[in-house]
Design a protein around this motif. Sequence first.
Motif, PDB file in Angstrom:
ATOM      1  N   THR A 225       6.772  -5.827   1.379  1.00 16.04           N
ATOM      2  CA  THR A 225       6.218  -6.793   0.431  1.00 16.04           C
ATOM      3  C   THR A 225       7.126  -6.996  -0.780  1.00 16.04           C
ATOM      4  O   THR A 225       7.091  -8.055  -1.408  1.00 16.04           O
ATOM      5  CB  THR A 225       4.830  -6.341  -0.055  1.00 16.04           C
ATOM      6  OG1 THR A 225       4.942  -5.042  -0.664  1.00 16.04           O
ATOM      7  CG2 THR A 225       3.857  -6.253   1.109  1.00 16.04           C
ATOM      8  N   SER A 226       7.920  -5.994  -1.127  1.00 11.05           N
ATOM      9  CA  SER A 226       8.861  -6.132  -2.245  1.00 11.05           C
ATOM     10  C   SER A 226       9.952  -5.086  -2.112  1.00 11.05           C
ATOM     11  O   SER A 226       9.764  -4.047  -1.470  1.00 11.05           O
ATOM     12  CB  SER A 226       8.150  -5.979  -3.599  1.00 11.05           C
ATOM     13  OG  SER A 226       7.648  -4.660  -3.758  1.00 11.05           O
ATOM     14  N   ALA A 227      11.095  -5.381  -2.722  1.00 16.84           N
ATOM     15  CA  ALA A 227      12.222  -4.439  -2.699  1.00 16.84           C
ATOM     16  C   ALA A 227      13.102  -4.729  -3.903  1.00 16.84           C
ATOM     17  O   ALA A 227      13.220  -5.883  -4.342  1.00 16.84           O
ATOM     18  CB  ALA A 227      13.021  -4.561  -1.412  1.00 16.84           C
ATOM     19  N   ASP A 228      13.734  -3.680  -4.426  1.00 13.23           N
ATOM     20  CA  ASP A 228      14.556  -3.854  -5.626  1.00 13.23           C
ATOM     21  C   ASP A 228      15.423  -2.618  -5.826  1.00 13.23           C
ATOM     22  O   ASP A 228      15.270  -1.608  -5.127  1.00 13.23           O
ATOM     23  CB  ASP A 228      13.662  -4.059  -6.851  1.00 13.23           C
ATOM     24  CG  ASP A 228      14.263  -5.010  -7.874  1.00 13.23           C
ATOM     25  OD1 ASP A 228      15.504  -5.146  -7.877  1.00 13.23           O
ATOM     26  OD2 ASP A 228      13.508  -5.607  -8.650  1.00 13.23           O
TER      27      ASP A 228
ATOM     28  N   GLU B  52       0.812  -1.214   0.000  1.00 15.78           N
ATOM     29  CA  GLU B  52       0.000   0.000   0.000  1.00 15.78           C
ATOM     30  C   GLU B  52       0.848   1.268   0.000  1.00 15.78           C
ATOM     31  O   GLU B  52       0.342   2.346  -0.310  1.00 15.78           O
ATOM     32  CB  GLU B  52      -0.901  -0.003   1.234  1.00 15.78           C
ATOM     33  CG  GLU B  52      -1.784  -1.241   1.327  1.00 15.78           C
ATOM     34  CD  GLU B  52      -2.275  -1.481   2.734  1.00 15.78           C
ATOM     35  OE1 GLU B  52      -3.462  -1.186   2.989  1.00 15.78           O
ATOM     36  OE2 GLU B  52      -1.481  -1.958   3.568  1.00 15.78           O
ATOM     37  N   LEU B  53       2.115   1.128   0.386  1.00 16.98           N
ATOM     38  CA  LEU B  53       3.009   2.292   0.449  1.00 16.98           C
ATOM     39  C   LEU B  53       4.315   1.943  -0.258  1.00 16.98           C
ATOM     40  O   LEU B  53       4.980   0.977   0.105  1.00 16.98           O
ATOM     41  CB  LEU B  53       3.293   2.657   1.908  1.00 16.98           C
ATOM     42  CG  LEU B  53       4.329   3.772   2.143  1.00 16.98           C
ATOM     43  CD1 LEU B  53       3.787   5.109   1.634  1.00 16.98           C
ATOM     44  CD2 LEU B  53       4.699   3.862   3.615  1.00 16.98           C
TER      45      LEU B  53
ATOM     46  N   VAL C  34      14.086   0.847  -4.116  1.00 16.99           N
ATOM     47  CA  VAL C  34      12.649   1.017  -3.959  1.00 16.99           C
ATOM     48  C   VAL C  34      12.116  -0.143  -3.135  1.00 16.99           C
ATOM     49  O   VAL C  34      12.625  -1.269  -3.189  1.00 16.99           O
ATOM     50  CB  VAL C  34      11.945   1.083  -5.334  1.00 16.99           C
ATOM     51  CG1 VAL C  34      12.157  -0.178  -6.135  1.00 16.99           C
ATOM     52  CG2 VAL C  34      10.471   1.395  -5.188  1.00 16.99           C
ATOM     53  N   ALA C  35      11.084   0.133  -2.357  1.00 20.61           N
ATOM     54  CA  ALA C  35      10.440  -0.902  -1.548  1.00 20.61           C
ATOM     55  C   ALA C  35       8.985  -0.562  -1.329  1.00 20.61           C
ATOM     56  O   ALA C  35       8.604   0.618  -1.291  1.00 20.61           O
ATOM     57  CB  ALA C  35      11.142  -1.052  -0.191  1.00 20.61           C
ATOM     58  N   SER C  36       8.172  -1.609  -1.218  1.00 15.48           N
ATOM     59  CA  SER C  36       6.753  -1.442  -0.937  1.00 15.48           C
ATOM     60  C   SER C  36       6.420  -2.117   0.394  1.00 15.48           C
ATOM     61  O   SER C  36       7.043  -3.100   0.780  1.00 15.48           O
ATOM     62  CB  SER C  36       5.897  -2.044  -2.058  1.00 15.48           C
ATOM     63  OG  SER C  36       6.074  -1.328  -3.269  1.00 15.48           O
TER      64      SER C  36
END
Length: 331
Positions: free
Chosen positions: A310-313, A117-118, A326-328
């Motif tokens: 939830t994710s990162a790259d 969500e963020l 970046v990350a969510s």
Amino acid sequence: MTVEAPLTTSEALPRALDDRPRRRFDPRNANGRWIALASFLYAIALLAHPLVPNGARNSGSLVDTFLPWSWLAIPLLLLLALVRRAPLALIGALLPGLAWLGLFGGSLIDKRGADGELTVVSHNIGAENPDPAGTARTLAGTGAQVIAVQELSTTAREEFQGALPARYRHHTVQGGVGLWSTYPMTAPEPVDIMPWPRALRATLATPKGPVTVFVAHLASVRVTSESGFTTDRRDQAADLLARAVDRDPAAKVLVVGDFNGTPDDRGLAPLLDGMTSAQEVAGDGFGFSWPARFALARIDHILARGLRPTSADTLPPTGSDHLPVVASFHL
């Protein structure tokens, strides 16, 4: 006809020993044992790397920083074992491989999930960046609700700000670090970690409650023959930032920026303690971010407390010598 007298026991034993087939020294076997021994010691060194003392030259931190690249010696050991055709050496060469996998195997797994969500993007845009406007458009193109930057020069500030879409109307800049958000921002303030502004704090009003964001650019490090790995100023800044984060009462906290250190570097331990690294839990690979042309180390980080990644790259290169990260998160 001559009849030889029978040999006595004392005479027969040396002759029998002389008549035995002699085993020739096989250098391959000897080399195999040395390769196996070297492999065993290398595996022990990998597992015992925290015992390397820092001392005056910060040798321990230097070893920690480049430890992920220790795998480069393993193919060499395997090749030597194959060339020597030594089974013992081949088995021994597998030991450092197992030790390395025990340390870093989890980083080889793609743990990225659905977007949260963020979304937060952080980037050291580089004081010498020739295209700050293009960099701003690249970061905004991720769709992130939060953009944090470091090493934002005064000359590039207006150009960077002007290239961002209007949705990033909430922002603050403290020295060379800045924060832009699509969410309303309150209480922006500098955080004292160095004699000049290199960190900030602000609270964002997200749809699911406030999230406090720290943005920091820790002191640079150098490797010199005279002083070794010079991390003292960085370690002091990391400690001051860690204290500020620990004191913060917010339930949801993000700490992002260029820390000039890898997650394995013991000098950053106070800052990483109690925080979740988005790359560690929800990334793919090591997330190396510097230098941009051939990334060797992850020194740009997105850490969280009270938020689930939830994710990162990493993102493609911009005009900087760093890659954006970046990350969510789920709120």
